[in-house]
Each structure stands twice: as structure tokens, then as C-alpha cells.
Write an enzyme that holds these catalytic residues in place. Structure first.
Site, PDB file in Angstrom:
ATOM      1  N   ARG A  54       0.901  -0.982  -0.004  1.00  0.00           N
ATOM      2  CA  ARG A  54       0.036   0.031  -0.097  1.00  0.00           C
ATOM      3  C   ARG A  54       0.879   1.309   0.017  1.00  0.00           C
ATOM      4  O   ARG A  54       2.024   1.352   0.786  1.00  0.00           O
ATOM      5  CB  ARG A  54      -0.918   0.217   1.199  1.00  0.00           C
ATOM      6  CG  ARG A  54      -1.966  -0.975   1.382  1.00  0.00           C
ATOM      7  CD  ARG A  54      -2.777  -1.005   2.665  1.00  0.00           C
ATOM      8  NE  ARG A  54      -3.777  -1.951   2.835  1.00  0.00           N
ATOM      9  CZ  ARG A  54      -4.672  -1.832   3.931  1.00  0.00           C
ATOM     10  NH1 ARG A  54      -4.563  -0.993   4.682  1.00  0.00           N
ATOM     11  NH2 ARG A  54      -5.515  -2.929   3.825  1.00  0.00           N
ATOM     12  N   ASP A  56       0.250   5.514   0.752  1.00  0.00           N
ATOM     13  CA  ASP A  56      -0.849   6.375   1.316  1.00  0.00           C
ATOM     14  C   ASP A  56      -1.384   7.427   0.244  1.00  0.00           C
ATOM     15  O   ASP A  56      -0.571   7.781  -0.523  1.00  0.00           O
ATOM     16  CB  ASP A  56      -0.325   6.878   2.618  1.00  0.00           C
ATOM     17  CG  ASP A  56      -0.543   5.931   3.913  1.00  0.00           C
ATOM     18  OD1 ASP A  56      -1.375   5.007   4.012  1.00  0.00           O
ATOM     19  OD2 ASP A  56       0.451   6.069   4.635  1.00  0.00           O
ATOM     20  N   ARG A 203       7.784   7.508   6.912  1.00  0.00           N
ATOM     21  CA  ARG A 203       7.529   8.545   7.294  1.00  0.00           C
ATOM     22  C   ARG A 203       7.794   9.256   8.739  1.00  0.00           C
ATOM     23  O   ARG A 203       8.100  10.067   9.089  1.00  0.00           O
ATOM     24  CB  ARG A 203       6.228   8.875   6.840  1.00  0.00           C
ATOM     25  CG  ARG A 203       6.041   9.237   5.328  1.00  0.00           C
ATOM     26  CD  ARG A 203       4.599   9.344   4.899  1.00  0.00           C
ATOM     27  NE  ARG A 203       3.625  10.243   5.360  1.00  0.00           N
ATOM     28  CZ  ARG A 203       2.478  10.414   5.401  1.00  0.00           C
ATOM     29  NH1 ARG A 203       1.740   9.378   4.842  1.00  0.00           N
ATOM     30  NH2 ARG A 203       1.734  11.486   5.847  1.00  0.00           N
TER      31      ARG A 203
END
Length: 255
Positions: A54, A56, A203
Site C-alpha cells: 500500500r 498512502d 515517514r
């Protein structure tokens, strides 16, 4: 003649600015939704992809893999490589297919990946050409100390402190093999490579290392944060616009 089912890998890249991440979601445009629609139209049969992971909302990918199954027959063989131009013509400009190739029936885009790498980009002066593609940081950073901190990350395997809460993972252990900053033309690029990543991990790591670069926390405190396994102790997640998935490794894919 009864059609056979053939599995294919598709390699693509995308600018994630306009998309709410990779995975299909209700009431939000995603990369997977656009790709599935384009493949279904081109191949004239329902196509559902499964991605290597995935990303974001707002995150980019210069290399991303997915797999899908197609019904094929001897009467209508599929020339996968020739399909690239046609598929790309059906996709938005921010999504581009690079390769389509057959793989074994059990090949899996997510579970067969043995390594992944990300870049995170930071720039320090207003630049219209880096809008939504890099994080504009206002201030100074001690890059040398940040690289010392990045080396500490390689000593650990449990990254619970950098993981988004309430994820459906069996373990928060990852083997990080590379983590470092490079100064490039007045900008800063962070590279990190591991066998797997947790949601929001990169992140959160960059956000914590930036705190070290700002001299808000020390290298000793970084160890304490990692060993606490508590997300609330780590730094804030940096903006999605600077993050790129740049490499996904499979033992059976030629690069």
C-alpha cells in the site's frame, strides 16, 4: 476450447498527488481503481489487481508491481508486451505502465517480494517544480548527525515505535539493510531499504531523524524511542508528498 487462466505481473509508476493511495477505497479515487478499469477495458474481461503493498494518499512510486489473472486461449494468445501502449492510453497521465509479463500461477506481488526501497525528498527553498513532489523544510538540519542516527536504525529489528497503530500485522519486525541521507543539489534525499515495511514507518522514521537534525533529541534518546516500542514517543510523520517507493525486489523478476 476452454480458456486457461494465466497470471501476469504488471510494473508501473505513478505520481500519487491526485490519488488517495494505491488501494481501492469507497468514495475516493485510487491508483488501483484506475488501473483495474483500464485493464478491464483493454482485455475485455473483468480484471482485479493485487499490489505489492500500500501507498498512502499523496505518496508516489517510481517502481510498483501488481499481479492479475486473465482468461486466455490458444485461439487468442495474449502478447503482453504489446499491450503496454494500449493500456497506457486508457490511464490518466500520472500513471504509467512499464511492463506486463507472465509469471507462475502461484506468483504473488505482495508476499513474494524479498525487499523494498524508499526515497524521501526534502528541499529547503521555495521551488514550484517541487510542489507536491518534495517536502519544503524551513530551517537547518545537521545532516552528519542524522546519518549517525540512521546507522543506529540498522541495529534494531522491532520498529513498533514507527508503526501506525491498530494495523493487522503479525509482527513489527523488519530487517533494515540501508538507511542514509545524501545532499543532492541543495536538497536532501533519504534512502532506506528493508525486507518489509510497516504502515507509516518511513515517514515516522524521517520525522524522528529530522528532530535529531534540529537538535531536539539526541542519539541516546533515539535508542530509547526505538526500545520503548511506543509510537507516541517517536517524531511526527513527515508529509506524504516527499515519499517515493523506488524498488521492489523479486527472485524471479529480471531488472
Amino acid at each position: 476450447m476452454k480458456p486457461n487462466i494465466q497470471r501476469y505481473f504488471i510494473e508501473l509508476s505513478y505520481n500519487g498527488t491526485d490519488y488517495h493511495g494505491w488501494q481501492i477505497q469507497p468514495n475516493a479515487m485510487t491508483v488501483q481503481e484506475c488501473l483495474d478499469k483500464a485493464l478491464s477495458v483493454y482485455f475485455r474481461q473483468p480484471v482485479v489487481t493485487l499490489g505489492c503493498g500500500r501507498t498512502d494518499a499523496g505518496v508516489h512510486a517510481t517502481q510498483f508491481f501488481a499481479h492479475f489473472d486473465l482468461e486466455i486461449s490458444a485461439e487468442k494468445p495474449l502478447h503482453a508486451e504489446r499491450s503496454i501502449t494500449g493500456i497506457n492510453s486508457l490511464l490518466p497521465y500520472r500513471i504509467a505502465v512499464k511492463r506486463v509479463f507472465p509469471v507462475a500461477a502461484e506468483a504473488h506481488a505482495r508476499f513474494d517480494a524479498t525487499g523494498r526501497a524508499y526515497h524521501y525528498h526534502i528541499h529547503f527553498h521555495k521551488d514550484p517544480f517541487k510542489l507536491d513532489r518534495s517536502w519544503l523544510f524551513k530551517g537547518e538540519l545537521d545532516v552528519g548527525t542524522m546519518n549517525e542516527a540512521a546507522k543506529i536504525i540498522l541495529e534494531y529489528t522491532d520498529f513498533s515505535c514507527f508503526s501506525k497503530s491498530n494495523t493487522q500485522t503479525f509482527t513489527n519486525n523488519c530487517k533494515v539493510t540501508e538507511a542514509y541521507f545524501e545532499v543532492k543539489e541543495g536538497s536532501l534525499q533519504f534512502t532506506i531499504r528493508a525486507d518489509r515495511f510497516l504502515r507509516n514507518m518511513v515517514r515516522a522514521i524521517v520525522g524522528t531523524l529530522v528532530r535529531i537534525g534540529k537538535k531536539e533529541i539526541t542519539l541516546v534518546q533515539l535508542r530509547e524511542i526505538i526500545e520503548s516500542k511506543n509510537r507516541s514517543n517517536a517524531g511526527q510523520s513527515v508529509p506524504a508528498c516527499g515519499l517515493y517507493l523506488v524498488n521492489v525486489v523479486y527472485p524471479f523478476v529480471n531488472y
